[in-house]
Design an enzyme around this catalytic site. Structure first.
Site, short mmCIF file in Angstrom:
data_model
loop_
_atom_site.label_atom_id
_atom_site.label_comp_id
_atom_site.label_asym_id
_atom_site.label_seq_id
_atom_site.Cartn_x
_atom_site.Cartn_y
_atom_site.Cartn_z
N LEU A 1 -17.53 -18.22 1.14
CA LEU A 1 -17.07 -19.26 2.05
C LEU A 1 -15.57 -19.43 1.84
O LEU A 1 -15.07 -19.33 0.72
CB LEU A 1 -17.78 -20.59 1.77
CG LEU A 1 -19.31 -20.62 1.94
CD1 LEU A 1 -19.85 -21.99 1.55
CD2 LEU A 1 -19.72 -20.28 3.37
N ASP A 2 -14.84 -19.71 2.92
CA ASP A 2 -13.42 -19.99 2.79
C ASP A 2 -13.20 -21.18 1.86
O ASP A 2 -14.09 -22.03 1.70
CB ASP A 2 -12.81 -20.31 4.16
CG ASP A 2 -12.84 -19.13 5.11
OD1 ASP A 2 -12.87 -17.99 4.61
OD2 ASP A 2 -12.85 -19.35 6.33
N LYS A 3 -12.02 -21.25 1.29
CA LYS A 3 -11.69 -22.31 0.34
C LYS A 3 -12.06 -23.69 0.87
O LYS A 3 -12.67 -24.50 0.16
CB LYS A 3 -10.20 -22.25 0.00
CG LYS A 3 -9.72 -23.39 -0.90
CD LYS A 3 -8.22 -23.30 -1.12
CE LYS A 3 -7.73 -24.49 -1.94
NZ LYS A 3 -6.26 -24.46 -2.14
N ARG B 1 -14.22 -19.73 12.89
CA ARG B 1 -12.91 -20.30 13.19
C ARG B 1 -12.21 -19.53 14.31
O ARG B 1 -11.63 -20.12 15.23
CB ARG B 1 -12.05 -20.31 11.92
CG ARG B 1 -12.65 -21.14 10.80
CD ARG B 1 -12.01 -20.85 9.45
NE ARG B 1 -10.59 -21.22 9.45
CZ ARG B 1 -9.75 -20.90 8.46
NH1 ARG B 1 -10.20 -20.18 7.42
NH2 ARG B 1 -8.50 -21.29 8.50
#
Length: 322
Positions: free
Chosen positions: A141-143, A248
C-alpha cells in the site's frame, strides 16, 4: 546516508534491454528490471518501457542507479492493529504515513521494521535493489493509504500468496473520497492502461512508458455538489489489476482525483493525506485454501472528512459488500 552513484551512460548492443544493461553495468537482470520499472533507465533521452524491449544497437542508454541500501534492518517495537494471524501469515491494518518496506535511503519506521519486532520473516536475497527489502511482502500500500495488508511468514506462504495476487484470485475493495468533474451518478468501469509518466518519473499515468492493462470498478456510495462546480463523492473502488497508484490514476483520469492527493490532484486543508483506505481483502489461505475475508474499519480521518464536507454516512458502508 549512502552516496547516490553517478549516472552511467552506455552505447547499446543489439538485444533485450534488461540483458544489455545487465551486461554493460555488471548487475543482475532482476535488479536492472527494477531500475527500468522505477524509471531509472532511459533510451535516447526517453524513459525505457519494458525490460523485454528490443534494442537495435547504437542507442544511448542512461542508467541512474539508486543509492546503495544498508543491509541491516532493525526490528522495532511498534504497535500494530492485527486483523488475522497464524503460523503462515499475518494481516494488519496499516496506518497512514507508514511505508510498507525499507528501500534505499529508508531503513526504519516501516511496516517490515514493525513486523520484525514481533516475529521472523522469510529471508530475502538482493537487499540492495530498487525495490528495497521486502521479506514476506506480497503486495503493498502507498505510504498514505491505510488499511488491509497481508504479509507471509514463511517462504512457502509467500510463494502461494504471490501467485494468488498474480493470478487474480484475490478481491480488493477500497474506500475513497473523490472531488472533481465526474458526477458519480452510476458505477464506472475504467479500463485504461497505466505506465510511467514520460517526464515525471515518480508518477504513473494513463498510457505512458511500458503501459500495462489496468481495470477498476468505481461504485459511488454518496455524492453531492461542493458549490464550486465540482462533485464530491464517496466511492467504493474495486481494482481488477494491481498497477502502481492504479486507483489514484484512474480517478484522476475520470476528472475526480482523490481528496488530498497532491500528486494526482491537489492538497486539501481538511484531509492531510490522500483519502484512500483498503477496506476489504479476500485472499485464499496459502495452506488451507479457505477464503480469508479481512476487514479494516474506516479510519476516523476519512470518515470525519466526508461528514465535514457535508456528506451523509450510512453504517452499512463499513460492512462487506458481499
Amino acid at each position: 546516508m549512502p552516496e547516490v552513484p553517478a549516472p552511467l551512460t552506455f552505447t547499446a548492443e543489439p538485444g533485450r534491454l534488461d540483458a544489455v544493461v545487465s551486461a554493460l553495468s555488471g548487475v543482475s537482470r532482476s535488479q536492472v528490471a527494477g531500475w527500468i520499472e522505477a524509471g531509472r533507465v532511459e533510451i535516447d533521452g526517453a524513459p525505457a518501457g519494458k525490460a523485454s524491449q528490443k534494442l537495435r544497437g547504437g542507442e544511448t542508454l542512461r542508467v541512474a542507479p539508486p543509492a546503495p541500501a544498508s543491509a541491516h534492518v532493525e526490528a522495532e517495537q511498534v504497535p500494530l492493529d492485527v486483523l488475522f494471524e497464524d503460523e503462515h501469515l499475518i494481516a494488519v491494518n496499516k496506518p497512514p504515513g507508514m511505508v510498507t518496506h525499507p528501500a534505499p535511503g529508508l531503513t526504519s519506521g516501516t511496516l517490515v521494521n514493525a513486523l520484525l519486532g514481533r516475529m521472523r520473516l522469510p529471508e530475502q536475497e538482493d537487499f540492495d535493489t530498487e525495490g528495497g527489502y521486502r521479506p514476506g511482502i506480497v503486495h503493498r500500500l502507498d505510504k498514505d493509504t491505510s488499511g488491509v495488508i497481508v504479509v507471509a511468514k514463511t517462504v512457502a506462504a509467500h510463494a502461494r500468496l504471490a501467485a494468488a495476487f498474480k493470478d487474480r484470485e484475490t478481491k480488493k475493495t477500497y474506500l475513497a473520497i473523490a472531488a472533481g468533474q465526474w458526477k458519480a451518478e452510476r458505477p464506472a468501469q475504467v479500463e485504461a492502461p497505466i505506465g510511467r509518466h514520460p517526464v515525471q518519473r515518480q508518477k504513473m499515468t494513463v498510457g505512458g512508458a511500458g503501459a500495462r492493462e489496468a481495470q477498476t470498478l468505481f461504485t459511488p456510495l454518496g455524492a453531492h455538489p461542493d458549490g464550486h462546480g465540482r462533485t464530491l463523492a464517496l466511492v467504493r473502488a474495486q481494482p481488477r489489476t494491481g498497477r502502481t497508484h492504479q486507483i489514484r490514476v484512474h480517478l484522476a483520469h475520470l476528472g475526480s482525483p482523490i481528496l488530498g492527493d497532491a500528486v494526482y490532484g491537489r492538497a486539501s486543508e481538511i484531509m492531510t493525506r490522500h483519502a484512500l483506505h483498503a477496506q476489504f481483502l479476500e485472499v485464499p489461505h496459502p495452506v488451507s485454501g479457505e477464503t480469508l475475508r479481512l476487514h479494516a474499519a474506516v479510519p476516523e480521518d476519512l470518515l470525519s472528512a466526508w461528514v465535514g464536507l457535508g456528506g451523509r454516512w450510512e453504517p452499512g458502508w463499513d460492512e462487506d459488500p458481499e
